[in-house]
Design an enzyme around this catalytic site. Structure first.
Site, mmCIF file in Angstrom:
data_model
loop_
_atom_site.group_PDB
_atom_site.id
_atom_site.type_symbol
_atom_site.label_atom_id
_atom_site.label_comp_id
_atom_site.label_asym_id
_atom_site.label_seq_id
_atom_site.Cartn_x
_atom_site.Cartn_y
_atom_site.Cartn_z
ATOM 1 N N GLU A 1 4.159 4.809 -4.762
ATOM 2 C CA GLU A 1 3.827 3.495 -4.208
ATOM 3 C C GLU A 1 4.192 3.436 -2.731
ATOM 4 O OE1 GLU A 1 4.641 -0.782 -6.008
ATOM 5 O OE2 GLU A 1 6.322 -0.189 -4.761
ATOM 6 N N TYR B 1 -1.167 -2.171 0.917
ATOM 7 C CA TYR B 1 -0.446 -1.686 -0.270
ATOM 8 C C TYR B 1 -1.298 -0.649 -0.978
ATOM 9 C CZ TYR B 1 1.510 -1.542 -4.975
ATOM 10 O OH TYR B 1 2.054 -1.113 -6.157
#
Ligand code: GDP
Ligand code: MN
Length: 377
Positions: A188, A100
């Site tokens: 993101e 992530y």
């Protein structure tokens, strides 16, 4: 402005961030003249909501027939109230690890914030809550920027595979460049994956800073491709400042600050707001009528909270608006009203004389919110 995944991936390509080869389609027929993709491919619903995989909006297929079936199934599907109008079809990779990474702005410290974790592919809020030590936070001064050394240390601290340190570092530099030069509020990537085809950005969640629209022609193109909900279009035509949200408590207030705090108080009492609606200063009866009409168009609404603090806005005119909008009409939901400030006494009198049992007067913002939440459940 929030981008769809396919739009974010256009930006990835522009900034040289590795992402799978893909095509974008809006209908089954666009599939016919498409033979360049190598199977297996992943079919991905383009909706602005997380957890598409679990909802059946992401499918891995290995032949043309399977692809047709998947496209048929996913186009038009409803995912958490969002209708799937388009698909991204990507060459699939074998995923070895999922990481992530994100960049946002932390206004409280006037710095950018980079988040990095080896626990990608899942809900990052859950990681932050259950395993906060697995989420590496790097604050970046906009004037100093992000150095290679900082990135390399972050990769180490996050326990990413050391074999890919250099490759990941280069991708992070490019993502940072997209975030800053691209005027994003959020970039993101979840997951950034180590695959048999190298490190790839498999998903994209990007929010653009619309204050920078004047220096990005592409912002307009993206904007034109994002459908706005019917209720928002209707509100716009009435000159109201309205944003649809996913909850069930309809909100009407005057002044952006008051409306924002109303949303907060509703969530403090365990409720979820259905919208943001600011009727502005000096709102007249017809504005209130229009505001209620907008909420009527949203079937998720179960109760309505009208929170007015009169300054320029006169509470008696707001009360007249409420009477006008509801007179002789069947009300689908209770309306909890809190009126304070200019002419509130007159306003409250108008409402109590009106004697509609669906309209409940509340003394304070807190009590009003509590009631509205209760009624919405
Ligand atoms: P989200 O669930 O809406 O966040 O959608 P993502 O784009 O993040 O995809 C969800 C999951 O689908 C990923 O975490 C992967 O496990 C899987 N997935 C996505 N793309 C691929 C791919 O190219 N190959 C494989 N095998 N799985 C993929
Ligand atoms: Mn994802």
């Amino acid at each position: 402005m929030n981008l769809f995944e396919y739009q974010g991936k256009k930006l990835y390509k522009q900034y040289d961030i590795p992402t799978p080869t893909s095509i974008f389609i809006r209908s089954q027929s666009e599939l016919a003249n498409q033979e360049s993709l190598l199977f297996p491919v992943v079919v991905k619903a383009q909706v602005q909501v997380g957890g598409r995989g679990k909802a059946g909006g992401i499918k891995l297929v290995s032949s043309h027939d399977e692809l047709k079936t998947a496209v048929n199934e996913i186009l038009g599907m409803d995912i958490k109230g969002h209708r799937v109008e388009s698909l991204l079809i990507e060459e699939a990779s074998t995923i070895i690890k999922e990481y992530y990474i994100s960049f946002t702005l932390d206004r409280s410290v006037k710095k950018y914030l980079m988040l990095l974790s080896a626990k990608g592919g899942m809900d990052i809020e859950e990681v932050a809550e259950k395993n906060p030590e697995d989420l590496i936070k790097i604050y970046i001064s906009p004037s100093e920027g992000l150095t290679e050394e900082t990135i390399i240390n972050a990769i180490k601290d996050a326990n990413l595979d050391p074999e890919f340190t250099n490759e990941i570092k280069n991708i992070i530099l490019k993502l940072y460049n997209l975030f800053v030069a691209g005027d994003c509020d959020l970039v993101e990537v979840n997951p950034l994956a180590i695959t048999n085809n190298g490190v790839l950005a498999l998903d994209s969640k990007i929010t653009l800073d619309m204050n920078a629209e004047y220096r990005h022609e592409e912002f307009n193109e993206f904007e034109a491709d994002i459908p706005i909900p019917d209720s928002e279009a209707f509100a716009k035509s009435k000159g109201l400042n309205f944003i649809k949200l996913d909850g069930s408590v309809g909100i009407i207030g005057n002044g952006a600050g008051l409306v924002m705090s109303t949303l907060d108080v509703v969530s403090e009492h365990g409720g979820k707001a259905a919208n943001f609606l600011d009727i502005g200063g000096g709102a007249k009866a017809e504005t209130v009528t229009a505001a209620l009409e907008v909420l009527e168009s949203d079937s998720n609404v179960k109760s309505v909270l009208i929170n007015i603090f009169g300054g320029i806005t006169r509470c008696d005119l707001v009360a007249e608006g409420i009477v006008e909008a509801t007179k002789g009409k069947f009300l689908k939901w209770p309306i909890i009203v809190r009126l304070d400030g200019t002419n509130s006494k007159e306003g409250l009198k108008i409402l109590s004389q009106f004697k509609n049992e669906k309209i409940i007067i509340s003394e304070s913002m807190d009590e009003a919110a509590k009631l509205a939440v209760k009624e919405s459940q």
